[in-house]
Design a protein around this motif. Structure first.
Motif, PDB file in Angstrom:
ATOM      1  N   UNK A   1       9.378  10.198   0.080  1.00 16.20           N
ATOM      2  CA  UNK A   1      10.632   9.453  -0.054  1.00 16.20           C
ATOM      3  C   UNK A   1      10.904   9.015  -1.488  1.00 16.20           C
ATOM      4  N   UNK A   2      10.199   9.604  -2.448  1.00 18.76           N
ATOM      5  CA  UNK A   2      10.446   9.258  -3.845  1.00 18.76           C
ATOM      6  C   UNK A   2       9.443   8.313  -4.452  1.00 18.76           C
ATOM      7  N   UNK A   3       8.387   7.983  -3.724  1.00 19.54           N
ATOM      8  CA  UNK A   3       7.412   7.027  -4.239  1.00 19.54           C
ATOM      9  C   UNK A   3       6.709   7.485  -5.508  1.00 19.54           C
ATOM     10  N   UNK A   4       6.554   8.800  -5.675  1.00 23.05           N
ATOM     11  CA  UNK A   4       5.898   9.308  -6.882  1.00 23.05           C
ATOM     12  C   UNK A   4       6.733   9.049  -8.130  1.00 23.05           C
ATOM     13  N   UNK A   5       8.014   8.823  -7.955  1.00 19.32           N
ATOM     14  CA  UNK A   5       8.908   8.461  -9.062  1.00 19.32           C
ATOM     15  C   UNK A   5       9.003   6.946  -9.190  1.00 19.32           C
ATOM     16  N   UNK A   6       9.045   6.250  -8.051  1.00 21.18           N
ATOM     17  CA  UNK A   6       9.304   4.813  -8.050  1.00 21.18           C
ATOM     18  C   UNK A   6       8.087   3.988  -8.479  1.00 21.18           C
ATOM     19  N   UNK A   7       6.922   4.277  -7.884  1.00 21.28           N
ATOM     20  CA  UNK A   7       5.769   3.407  -8.089  1.00 21.28           C
ATOM     21  C   UNK A   7       5.272   3.388  -9.534  1.00 21.28           C
ATOM     22  N   UNK A   8       5.161   4.538 -10.231  1.00 18.45           N
ATOM     23  CA  UNK A   8       4.711   4.472 -11.631  1.00 18.45           C
ATOM     24  C   UNK A   8       5.647   3.667 -12.521  1.00 18.45           C
ATOM     25  N   UNK A   9       6.934   3.663 -12.209  1.00 23.53           N
ATOM     26  CA  UNK A   9       7.888   2.881 -13.001  1.00 23.53           C
ATOM     27  C   UNK A   9       7.742   1.387 -12.738  1.00 23.53           C
ATOM     28  N   UNK A  10       7.179   1.049 -11.593  1.00 16.78           N
ATOM     29  CA  UNK A  10       6.983  -0.364 -11.270  1.00 16.78           C
ATOM     30  C   UNK A  10       5.676  -0.913 -11.820  1.00 16.78           C
TER      31      UNK A  10
ATOM     32  N   UNK B   1       0.838  -1.201   0.000  1.00 14.96           N
ATOM     33  CA  UNK B   1       0.000   0.000   0.000  1.00 14.96           C
ATOM     34  C   UNK B   1       0.869   1.246   0.000  1.00 14.96           C
ATOM     35  N   UNK B   2       0.394   2.265  -0.722  1.00 17.75           N
ATOM     36  CA  UNK B   2       0.952   3.619  -0.643  1.00 17.75           C
ATOM     37  C   UNK B   2       0.041   4.396   0.305  1.00 17.75           C
ATOM     38  N   UNK B   3       0.327   4.321   1.587  1.00 23.19           N
ATOM     39  CA  UNK B   3      -0.610   4.746   2.626  1.00 23.19           C
ATOM     40  C   UNK B   3      -0.533   6.233   2.983  1.00 23.19           C
ATOM     41  N   UNK B   4       0.313   6.980   2.318  1.00 21.48           N
ATOM     42  CA  UNK B   4       0.589   8.360   2.730  1.00 21.48           C
ATOM     43  C   UNK B   4      -0.668   9.212   2.827  1.00 21.48           C
ATOM     44  N   UNK B   5      -1.544   9.125   1.825  1.00 26.09           N
ATOM     45  CA  UNK B   5      -2.720   9.986   1.789  1.00 26.09           C
ATOM     46  C   UNK B   5      -3.643   9.720   2.972  1.00 26.09           C
ATOM     47  N   UNK B   6      -3.620   8.519   3.514  1.00 27.55           N
ATOM     48  CA  UNK B   6      -4.438   8.193   4.678  1.00 27.55           C
ATOM     49  C   UNK B   6      -4.022   9.019   5.896  1.00 27.55           C
ATOM     50  N   UNK B   7      -2.764   9.461   5.915  1.00 26.49           N
ATOM     51  CA  UNK B   7      -2.251  10.297   6.994  1.00 26.49           C
ATOM     52  C   UNK B   7      -2.219  11.770   6.614  1.00 26.49           C
TER      53      UNK B   7
ATOM     54  N   UNK C   1      -0.660  12.937   4.026  1.00 23.65           N
ATOM     55  CA  UNK C   1       0.701  13.183   3.547  1.00 23.65           C
ATOM     56  C   UNK C   1       0.828  12.786   2.084  1.00 23.65           C
ATOM     57  N   UNK C   2       1.998  13.034   1.542  1.00 24.82           N
ATOM     58  CA  UNK C   2       2.336  12.608   0.185  1.00 24.82           C
ATOM     59  C   UNK C   2       3.573  11.712   0.281  1.00 24.82           C
ATOM     60  N   UNK C   3       3.907  10.951  -0.765  1.00 26.26           N
ATOM     61  CA  UNK C   3       5.112  10.109  -0.707  1.00 26.26           C
ATOM     62  C   UNK C   3       6.378  10.966  -0.734  1.00 26.26           C
TER      63      UNK C   3
ATOM     64  N   UNK D   1      -6.007   6.616  -3.370  1.00 29.50           N
ATOM     65  CA  UNK D   1      -6.924   5.920  -2.456  1.00 29.50           C
ATOM     66  C   UNK D   1      -6.244   5.491  -1.165  1.00 29.50           C
ATOM     67  N   UNK D   2      -4.937   5.190  -1.233  1.00 31.31           N
ATOM     68  CA  UNK D   2      -4.255   4.605  -0.088  1.00 31.31           C
ATOM     69  C   UNK D   2      -4.650   3.164   0.148  1.00 31.31           C
TER      70      UNK D   2
END
Length: 261
Positions: free
Chosen positions: A149-158, A137-143, A145-147, A170-171
């Protein structure tokens, strides 16, 4: 390095276990970041290491941020907002950079939940194998917050832009089977088979010459953002080095002797 990591060797394979089950292997604390960055630096200099297997102790791979220290490190207890900026840059943001520059292939053996920065940590690895007990889960928005630590770059590439946007907005948590469907992991295995499966793959990779693995990984990383002509030029330079190694000469001689026979 700190008691955050347990590191052992199995030939050319380094097995690295995040060993703080009481925080579910949270990676946001500075000593955890320091340990992982130091590990990357040490393995870059140790040419006997050819593959790293990264996993977590206990029931989680990594819970990401340590919520008990989050406010003091980054939030209202840290002082002026600019202090939080420095805390990110000098803290957890060093982690994706260090892992991006780790020269050897890394296999994430995801043994349980990989949440927030823990999910992003898995995304920094080259290969991801999940236990059937793993969730992501990318849970940041539930708190709120935003990613950071670089998740906005990492996750779309994955997993691609659309699915990454859905998870970030959605988180929501996805199970291991869905993670495989999305391409976040390459396979899902029974929990008790996770580490043996990761190690079997690691040893198949480590059977190849270390210099070729390191150069191949660098090309794959650079190819994510470089132009084709740049990658071709890098490939020519790396291949010129590879042609003049003892391992290549031995492999070529072996192949030629087999076809002559």
């Amino acid at each position: 390095m700190s008691n955050f990591l347990d590191i052992r060797r199995d030939g050319h394979v380094a097995i690295v276990t995040m060993n703080r089950p009481e925080t579910r292997n949270a990676v946001s604390d500075n000593d955890a970041v320091d340990a992982l960055v130091a590990m990357c630096d040490a393995f870059n200099r140790d040419h006997s290491v050819r593959v790293v297997v990264l996993t977590g102790a206990g029931t989680a791979f990594s819970s990401g941020g340590n919520l008990k220290t989050l406010r003091a490190t980054f939030g209202s207890d840290s002082g002026e907002p600019v202090n939080a900026r420095y805390a990110y840059r000098e803290g957890i943001q060093r982690l994706p950079l260090a892992l991006a520059n780790l020269e050897v292939p890394v296999i994430a053996a995801v043994n349980g939940p990989a949440l927030g920065a823990g999910n992003d940590l898995a995304c920094t690895c080259d290969i991801r194998i999940a236990s059937e007990k793993a969730v992501f889960a990318a849970t940041f928005v539930k708190l709120g917050l935003i990613p950071g630590d670089g998740g906005a770059w990492l996750l779309p590439r994955a997993i691609g832009a659309s699915r990454a946007a859905e998870l970030c907005f959605t988180g929501d948590t996805i199970d291991a089977a869905t993670a495989r469907e999305y391409g976040l992991v390459s396979r899902v295995v029974p929990h008790d088979k996770l580490l043996p499966t990761a190690l079997e793959l690691a040893h198949r990779i480590a059977a190849n010459p270390g210099h070729a693995l390191r150069m191949c990984k660098r090309l794959l990383k650079e190819a994510q953002h470089a132009r084709l002509d740049t990658i071709l030029e890098m490939s020519a330079g790396f291949q010129a080095l590879a042609h003049h190694t003892a391992e290549h000469e031995a492999a070529l001689d072996g192949f030629l002797s087999r076809i002559k026979g």
